[in-house]
Scaffold this motif. Structure first.
Motif, PDB file in Angstrom:
ATOM      1  N   VAL A 169      10.106  11.341 -11.988  1.00  0.00           N
ATOM      2  CA  VAL A 169      10.039  10.355 -13.078  1.00  0.00           C
ATOM      3  C   VAL A 169      10.740   9.048 -12.676  1.00  0.00           C
ATOM      4  CG1 VAL A 169      10.989   9.851 -15.370  1.00  0.00           C
ATOM      5  CG2 VAL A 169       9.726  11.967 -14.973  1.00  0.00           C
ATOM      6  N   LEU A 170      11.863   9.154 -11.968  1.00  0.00           N
ATOM      7  CA  LEU A 170      12.581   7.943 -11.555  1.00  0.00           C
ATOM      8  C   LEU A 170      11.719   7.087 -10.628  1.00  0.00           C
ATOM      9  CD1 LEU A 170      16.252   9.167 -10.960  1.00  0.00           C
ATOM     10  CD2 LEU A 170      15.271   8.008 -12.936  1.00  0.00           C
ATOM     11  N   VAL A 171      10.929   7.731  -9.767  1.00  0.00           N
ATOM     12  CA  VAL A 171      10.020   6.966  -8.894  1.00  0.00           C
ATOM     13  C   VAL A 171       8.925   6.312  -9.726  1.00  0.00           C
ATOM     14  CG1 VAL A 171       8.363   7.129  -7.002  1.00  0.00           C
ATOM     15  CG2 VAL A 171      10.498   8.413  -6.887  1.00  0.00           C
ATOM     16  N   VAL A 172       8.352   7.068 -10.653  1.00  0.00           N
ATOM     17  CA  VAL A 172       7.246   6.534 -11.468  1.00  0.00           C
ATOM     18  C   VAL A 172       7.714   5.385 -12.356  1.00  0.00           C
ATOM     19  CG1 VAL A 172       5.655   7.112 -13.349  1.00  0.00           C
ATOM     20  CG2 VAL A 172       5.953   8.692 -11.438  1.00  0.00           C
TER      21      VAL A 172
ATOM     22  N   PRO B 179      -0.038   1.544  -8.277  1.00  0.00           N
ATOM     23  CA  PRO B 179      -0.756   1.350  -6.995  1.00  0.00           C
ATOM     24  C   PRO B 179       0.180   1.475  -5.790  1.00  0.00           C
ATOM     25  CG  PRO B 179      -1.408  -0.321  -8.582  1.00  0.00           C
ATOM     26  CD  PRO B 179      -0.218   0.374  -9.162  1.00  0.00           C
ATOM     27  N   GLN B 180       1.458   1.074  -5.977  1.00  0.00           N
ATOM     28  CA  GLN B 180       2.404   1.150  -4.869  1.00  0.00           C
ATOM     29  C   GLN B 180       2.859   2.589  -4.599  1.00  0.00           C
ATOM     30  OE1 GLN B 180       3.132  -1.322  -2.869  1.00  0.00           O
ATOM     31  NE2 GLN B 180       1.716  -2.580  -4.066  1.00  0.00           N
TER      32      GLN B 180
ATOM     33  N   LEU C 148      -5.378   7.879  -6.845  1.00  0.00           N
ATOM     34  CA  LEU C 148      -5.011   6.650  -7.549  1.00  0.00           C
ATOM     35  C   LEU C 148      -5.796   6.502  -8.857  1.00  0.00           C
ATOM     36  CD1 LEU C 148      -3.629   3.894  -7.708  1.00  0.00           C
ATOM     37  CD2 LEU C 148      -5.458   2.966  -6.282  1.00  0.00           C
ATOM     38  N   MET C 149      -7.113   6.703  -8.794  1.00  0.00           N
ATOM     39  CA  MET C 149      -7.934   6.537  -9.992  1.00  0.00           C
ATOM     40  C   MET C 149      -7.655   7.642 -11.010  1.00  0.00           C
ATOM     41  SD  MET C 149      -9.342   3.755  -9.307  1.00  0.00           S
ATOM     42  CE  MET C 149     -10.378   3.618 -10.763  1.00  0.00           C
TER      43      MET C 149
ATOM     44  N   ALA D  36     -12.792   2.777   0.485  1.00  0.00           N
ATOM     45  CA  ALA D  36     -11.334   2.693   0.623  1.00  0.00           C
ATOM     46  C   ALA D  36     -10.813   1.455  -0.089  1.00  0.00           C
ATOM     47  CB  ALA D  36     -10.931   2.648   2.096  1.00  0.00           C
ATOM     48  N   LEU D  37      -9.855   1.656  -0.989  1.00  0.00           N
ATOM     49  CA  LEU D  37      -9.205   0.533  -1.659  1.00  0.00           C
ATOM     50  C   LEU D  37      -8.137  -0.048  -0.744  1.00  0.00           C
ATOM     51  CD1 LEU D  37      -8.727   2.086  -5.212  1.00  0.00           C
ATOM     52  CD2 LEU D  37     -10.367   0.312  -4.557  1.00  0.00           C
ATOM     53  N   ARG D  38      -8.007  -1.365  -0.781  1.00  0.00           N
ATOM     54  CA  ARG D  38      -7.009  -2.040   0.051  1.00  0.00           C
ATOM     55  C   ARG D  38      -5.815  -2.414  -0.812  1.00  0.00           C
ATOM     56  NH1 ARG D  38      -8.922  -0.273   4.697  1.00  0.00           N
ATOM     57  NH2 ARG D  38     -11.120  -0.848   4.998  1.00  0.00           N
ATOM     58  N   ILE D  39      -4.705  -1.758  -0.587  1.00  0.00           N
ATOM     59  CA  ILE D  39      -3.479  -2.045  -1.333  1.00  0.00           C
ATOM     60  C   ILE D  39      -2.393  -2.429  -0.343  1.00  0.00           C
ATOM     61  CG2 ILE D  39      -1.722  -1.097  -2.871  1.00  0.00           C
ATOM     62  CD1 ILE D  39      -3.819   0.874  -3.866  1.00  0.00           C
ATOM     63  N   THR D  40      -1.824  -3.598  -0.535  1.00  0.00           N
ATOM     64  CA  THR D  40      -0.747  -4.060   0.344  1.00  0.00           C
ATOM     65  C   THR D  40       0.587  -3.531  -0.173  1.00  0.00           C
ATOM     66  OG1 THR D  40      -1.976  -6.079   0.791  1.00  0.00           O
ATOM     67  CG2 THR D  40       0.375  -6.056   1.350  1.00  0.00           C
ATOM     68  N   PRO D  41       1.271  -2.702   0.604  1.00  0.00           N
ATOM     69  CA  PRO D  41       2.555  -2.147   0.123  1.00  0.00           C
ATOM     70  C   PRO D  41       3.602  -3.242  -0.078  1.00  0.00           C
ATOM     71  CG  PRO D  41       1.750  -0.946   2.050  1.00  0.00           C
ATOM     72  CD  PRO D  41       0.918  -2.189   1.934  1.00  0.00           C
TER      73      PRO D  41
END
Length: 265
Positions: free
Chosen positions: A106-109, A115-116, A134-135, A202-207
């Motif tokens: 939960v602390l992470v969420v 998305p990250q 993710l979806m 593939a979705l492109r997510i920049t960390p």
């Protein structure tokens, strides 16, 4: 469950946990989960739980929201403990392990935009699997809000037509069926929209990059210490169990210190 509160906590606010790298937070989560799974000592588990409370205060996370979400698995853990635990202590340990693991997640969420959370996972898993996770996570929030609205509508309808249990069950079943159809339609609509916008598998997510190296180092050191203590008390249980209370003292000190710092702000 207040879904909007989770999103607000993850995307707004300040604090060291929100400034830390998502990769570091996921790595620390893995270490804390390992520490919780390894230990069957109630005092060691209590120390991990208190350390997570201290981390929540240090990260400026709303404790009521975090503890409320972490309490959900306790219901299922109670059922499992009631069915399988040979004694009260084992049952208590099972519930504490479930709540402690849930609090770490939960602390992470609550401190990371969703998305990250999945961006590092997408790098080590097939693209379609990472995208599906993710979806699915996104759909949970949408369906939870839809279900909440349906429950409100069911209560209003039951109030208009009396308190017949059969009618209430029938209306609830119809609402759940409608929610299932809505979820199928939502999945198809989201896929169509993604294809129109050029989705090619593939979705492109920049960390996000870390905004606080100090927070990263603190998280890593803290989670390694917890895993080390948990492993030591498991491996050398016969020698160390009489001194288990020693593990709780640093966790209490950390919790007290963070409380004092929060009151001083």
């Amino acid at each position: 469950m207040d879904v909007s509160a989770i999103d607000r906590s993850a995307t707004s606010g300040t604090g060291p946990l929100r400034a830390a790298s998502p990769r570091v937070k996921l790595a620390a989560l893995g270490l804390v989960l390992a520490a919780t799974l390894v230990s069957w000592n109630i005092l060691v588990l209590a120390a991990i739980f208190l350390s997570l409370l201290a981390a929540a205060l240090w990260g400026r996370v709303k404790l009521r929201l975090a503890l409320g979400l972490a309490a959900y698995p306790a219901v299922f853990a109670l059922v499992f403990a009631f069915a399988s635990a040979p004694d009260l202590m084992t049952a208590t340990v099972i519930v504490v392990k479930a709540v402690t693991s849930a609090l770490a997640a939960v602390l992470v969420v609550l401190t990371t935009p969703y998305p990250q959370v999945f961006a590092p996972i997408q790098r080590v898993m097939p693209g379609i699997v990472g995208d599906a996770l993710l979806m699915t996570y996104r759909a949970i929030f949408i369906l939870a809000e839809k279900f909440s609205n349906l429950l409100r509508a069911i209560r209003l309808r039951a109030g208009l037509r009396g308190k017949s249990a059969v009618r209430s069950i029938r209306v609830t079943a119809a609402a759940v069926g409608g929610l299932l159809l809505y979820s199928v339609d939502l999945a198809q609509r989201d896929y169509d929209i993604m294809r129109i916008r050029g989705y090619e598998g593939a979705l492109r997510i920049t960390p996000f990059r870390s905004r606080s190296r100090k927070a990263d180092v603190t998280l890593v050191i803290g989670s390694v210490v917890l895993l080390g203590a948990s492993t030591a008390w498991r491996v050398e249980s016969s020698a160390l169990n009489p001194y288990s209370w020693i593990v709780v003292l640093p966790a209490l000190a950390a919790l007290g210190l963070t409380l004092l710092l929060r009151k001083g702000e």
